[in-house]
Scaffold this motif. Sequence first.
Motif, short mmCIF file in Angstrom:
data_model
loop_
_atom_site.label_atom_id
_atom_site.label_comp_id
_atom_site.label_asym_id
_atom_site.label_seq_id
_atom_site.Cartn_x
_atom_site.Cartn_y
_atom_site.Cartn_z
N SER A 69 2.52 -10.35 -15.89
CA SER A 69 3.76 -10.94 -16.38
C SER A 69 3.56 -11.37 -17.83
CB SER A 69 4.18 -12.13 -15.53
OG SER A 69 5.38 -12.71 -16.01
N PRO A 70 4.20 -10.68 -18.78
CA PRO A 70 4.02 -11.03 -20.20
C PRO A 70 4.69 -12.33 -20.61
CG PRO A 70 5.59 -9.24 -19.98
CD PRO A 70 5.02 -9.47 -18.61
N SER A 71 5.76 -12.71 -19.92
CA SER A 71 6.49 -13.94 -20.25
C SER A 71 7.42 -14.26 -19.10
CB SER A 71 7.30 -13.76 -21.55
OG SER A 71 8.29 -12.76 -21.40
N PRO A 72 7.96 -15.49 -19.03
CA PRO A 72 8.90 -15.83 -17.96
C PRO A 72 10.07 -14.86 -17.90
CG PRO A 72 8.22 -17.82 -19.09
CD PRO A 72 7.67 -16.67 -19.89
N GLY A 73 10.36 -14.38 -16.70
CA GLY A 73 11.48 -13.45 -16.52
C GLY A 73 11.11 -11.99 -16.62
N LEU A 74 9.84 -11.68 -16.88
CA LEU A 74 9.42 -10.29 -17.00
C LEU A 74 8.23 -10.03 -16.08
CD1 LEU A 74 9.63 -9.67 -20.84
CD2 LEU A 74 11.06 -8.60 -19.09
N LEU A 75 8.24 -8.87 -15.44
CA LEU A 75 7.18 -8.45 -14.54
C LEU A 75 6.81 -7.00 -14.85
CD1 LEU A 75 5.45 -8.85 -11.88
CD2 LEU A 75 7.43 -7.87 -10.67
N VAL A 76 5.51 -6.70 -14.77
CA VAL A 76 5.02 -5.33 -14.96
C VAL A 76 4.25 -4.94 -13.70
CG1 VAL A 76 3.69 -3.78 -16.42
CG2 VAL A 76 4.76 -5.80 -17.43
N SER A 77 4.55 -3.77 -13.16
CA SER A 77 3.85 -3.28 -11.98
C SER A 77 3.32 -1.88 -12.26
CB SER A 77 4.77 -3.25 -10.75
OG SER A 77 5.86 -2.36 -10.95
N GLY A 78 2.14 -1.59 -11.71
CA GLY A 78 1.54 -0.27 -11.89
C GLY A 78 1.12 0.32 -10.57
N SER A 79 1.33 1.62 -10.41
CA SER A 79 1.13 2.26 -9.11
C SER A 79 0.39 3.59 -9.26
CB SER A 79 2.49 2.49 -8.44
OG SER A 79 2.39 3.35 -7.33
N SER A 119 6.35 5.00 -5.32
CA SER A 119 6.07 6.02 -4.30
C SER A 119 4.58 6.11 -3.98
CB SER A 119 6.58 7.39 -4.77
OG SER A 119 5.97 7.77 -5.98
N GLY A 120 3.81 5.20 -4.52
CA GLY A 120 2.38 5.15 -4.22
C GLY A 120 1.90 3.72 -4.17
N LEU A 121 0.65 3.55 -3.82
CA LEU A 121 0.05 2.23 -3.69
C LEU A 121 0.22 1.43 -4.98
CD1 LEU A 121 -3.40 1.66 -2.06
CD2 LEU A 121 -2.90 0.61 -4.24
N VAL A 122 0.68 0.18 -4.87
CA VAL A 122 0.84 -0.70 -6.03
C VAL A 122 -0.51 -1.33 -6.33
CG1 VAL A 122 2.07 -2.65 -7.04
CG2 VAL A 122 3.24 -1.16 -5.41
N MET A 123 -1.13 -0.94 -7.46
CA MET A 123 -2.49 -1.35 -7.76
C MET A 123 -2.59 -2.68 -8.48
SD MET A 123 -4.86 0.62 -6.62
CE MET A 123 -6.19 0.04 -7.65
N ALA A 124 -1.64 -2.96 -9.37
CA ALA A 124 -1.79 -4.16 -10.20
C ALA A 124 -0.43 -4.62 -10.71
CB ALA A 124 -2.72 -3.88 -11.37
N MET A 125 -0.35 -5.91 -11.07
CA MET A 125 0.85 -6.48 -11.66
C MET A 125 0.45 -7.47 -12.75
SD MET A 125 3.40 -7.11 -8.40
CE MET A 125 2.21 -8.10 -7.50
N SER A 155 0.81 -1.21 0.00
CA SER A 155 0.00 0.00 0.00
C SER A 155 0.84 1.27 0.00
CB SER A 155 -0.93 0.00 1.22
OG SER A 155 -0.17 -0.06 2.42
N GLU A 156 2.15 1.15 0.29
CA GLU A 156 3.01 2.33 0.29
C GLU A 156 4.09 2.24 -0.78
OE1 GLU A 156 3.81 4.27 3.76
OE2 GLU A 156 1.73 3.98 4.34
N GLY A 157 3.94 1.31 -1.70
CA GLY A 157 4.84 1.24 -2.84
C GLY A 157 5.93 0.20 -2.76
N SER A 158 6.07 -0.48 -1.61
CA SER A 158 7.10 -1.51 -1.49
C SER A 158 6.67 -2.78 -2.23
CB SER A 158 7.36 -1.86 -0.02
OG SER A 158 7.82 -0.73 0.70
N MET A 159 7.66 -3.52 -2.74
CA MET A 159 7.40 -4.79 -3.40
C MET A 159 8.39 -5.82 -2.88
SD MET A 159 6.74 -3.44 -7.31
CE MET A 159 6.49 -5.11 -7.94
N TYR A 160 7.89 -7.04 -2.62
CA TYR A 160 8.71 -8.13 -2.11
C TYR A 160 8.47 -9.39 -2.93
CZ TYR A 160 9.73 -5.33 2.04
OH TYR A 160 10.16 -4.35 2.89
N GLN A 161 9.45 -10.29 -2.85
CA GLN A 161 9.37 -11.55 -3.60
C GLN A 161 9.75 -12.72 -2.70
OE1 GLN A 161 12.06 -11.66 -6.93
NE2 GLN A 161 11.33 -13.62 -7.68
N LYS A 162 9.06 -13.86 -2.88
CA LYS A 162 9.38 -15.07 -2.14
C LYS A 162 9.31 -16.25 -3.10
CE LYS A 162 8.60 -17.26 2.36
NZ LYS A 162 9.89 -16.83 2.93
#
Length: 500
Positions: free
Chosen positions: A386-396, A378-384, A340-347
């Motif tokens: 992935s177009p293909s393996p190894g690529l990620l798209v994030s929108g805020s 710097s703002g809430l991450v609304m959506a993500m 909600s504050e723009g941070s992104m994590y991966q597991k």
Amino acid sequence: MYDDFEDYEPSETKSSSASENSSSKNEDIYASLRARQDSLHQDVKNGSRDLSSGAVFAYNQQDEIEGNWRNAECFSSVRLQLSDWIRRIAIDTYPLGVCGSSSGNIYLVDLDRAEQLDCITSVHEAYIDDDEDVTEAMKKLYGLYDGGGVIAVAIRNDIVVSSGREGGVHVFKIDGEEETQYKGSRGGTSTNTRLHLKSEGKIRYLDSTLVTSLAFDDIGTLWTGGYDGYIRAFEYDDANTPLSVQRKPLYELDVGSEVLSVSVNDEIGCGVAATAEGSVVLFSLEEGEVLSVWKPFGRGVGRRKREYARCAMIVQNDEERTTENGVDQVAVWSVICGGSEGSMYQKRLNIDLFGYVSESKPYMNDDSLRGRLRPSHSGLVMAMASPSPGLLVSGSQDGTIRIWDCSYHNCKGKFDGIKVQHDDEEEEAQYDDIAGVDRRPNCLYAMTGYKVWLGSICTNGEKLITDGSDNTIIGHDFTGDEDSTEGFLFEDDDLEDFSL
């Protein structure tokens, strides 16, 4: 030698006695160069030669498209303009898509033809100001920027579903009617099928539930995320019991906190849900049960206590393959969460030999993925997406869409001697930086010019379709085919605010 053989012209000689021989030799050279050029171009067309190195290679269009994604090589255009602010988009049946507006309308659109096919007005409430529970839910979903209207939409085959702040899920069917068109002065005719939406009613079981997220899987199930803390599944391909008449869900999972988003991945048979308490819930699509709960923002009293999980998705970091050196690399999957504050994590997920998530130990402890993705939004991450393996798209809500290289095996380097910050009160957020090999996703570039109303990021691997630009749908085409945008390009001024 000439880099461009088109520029080569036989040179003129000053000696008239030698002109004939010289001309003949130059023409022979030119013919030889032209034949060589044609041969090389044919090799490239057939996918058998690299002009820059002379090496033989197998041309793969998907590799070209992935390269375009990584290098920000795309053609951008306004795919469609509506008469209402667009709040949500779904394109699983591209070029058909469905849009939800700020007025609560549902639109059926053709994005290739830039055409609005149908609209059902006032399906959902635009705003509800006199209900404290709804007001609190909208703050969790959108922070300070509630654009009104539709909360979620989804489309699969001929089924469309949508949810709004008044509660419940509306169901529509896509029907077609043949139309006759008269052509020419001689009375010629042609027929085509005109598509439209037909309301099928609401899912009865969810009539009073505030549904925040909708997702179809490939095995016949519609998954819904509720603000009441439940993930529910309904059968959407049961001809005898349509969605609108189902009285109880196929599965009902109590996750203990308000669900803000749900996404599913058919390839490994799992889904993930982001909750208002900050946890990410991993669940099985086939068994309909919770597999694990991950708390990327810590356990409660650390500096990120106020940040919660706004969205989450499963991504494939790498496919299984053998390198040029003969080294076998396993497929890598992970869950990525946006806060909600723009941070992104991966597991990282623990995938068994059959390609499914291990039920006994769904996650792997991998220190190379610990820590926030840098740079944070710097703002809430609304959506993500992935177009293909190894690529990620994030929108805020910070007005950017970011493209990330999330390949695990192609890590970006080593960072030795970085101080690791520890906080005993936090679980994942204790690692603000890491030492050793850093395999966290790397931000390749950002697309700017979007507004705070950005809420949907959709991709079919070749195109990126987004809202967040008032009453227009923006498309970015990564196929490299400029002709694919012909027929619906608008004036340049319509895109002047967007940049890479």
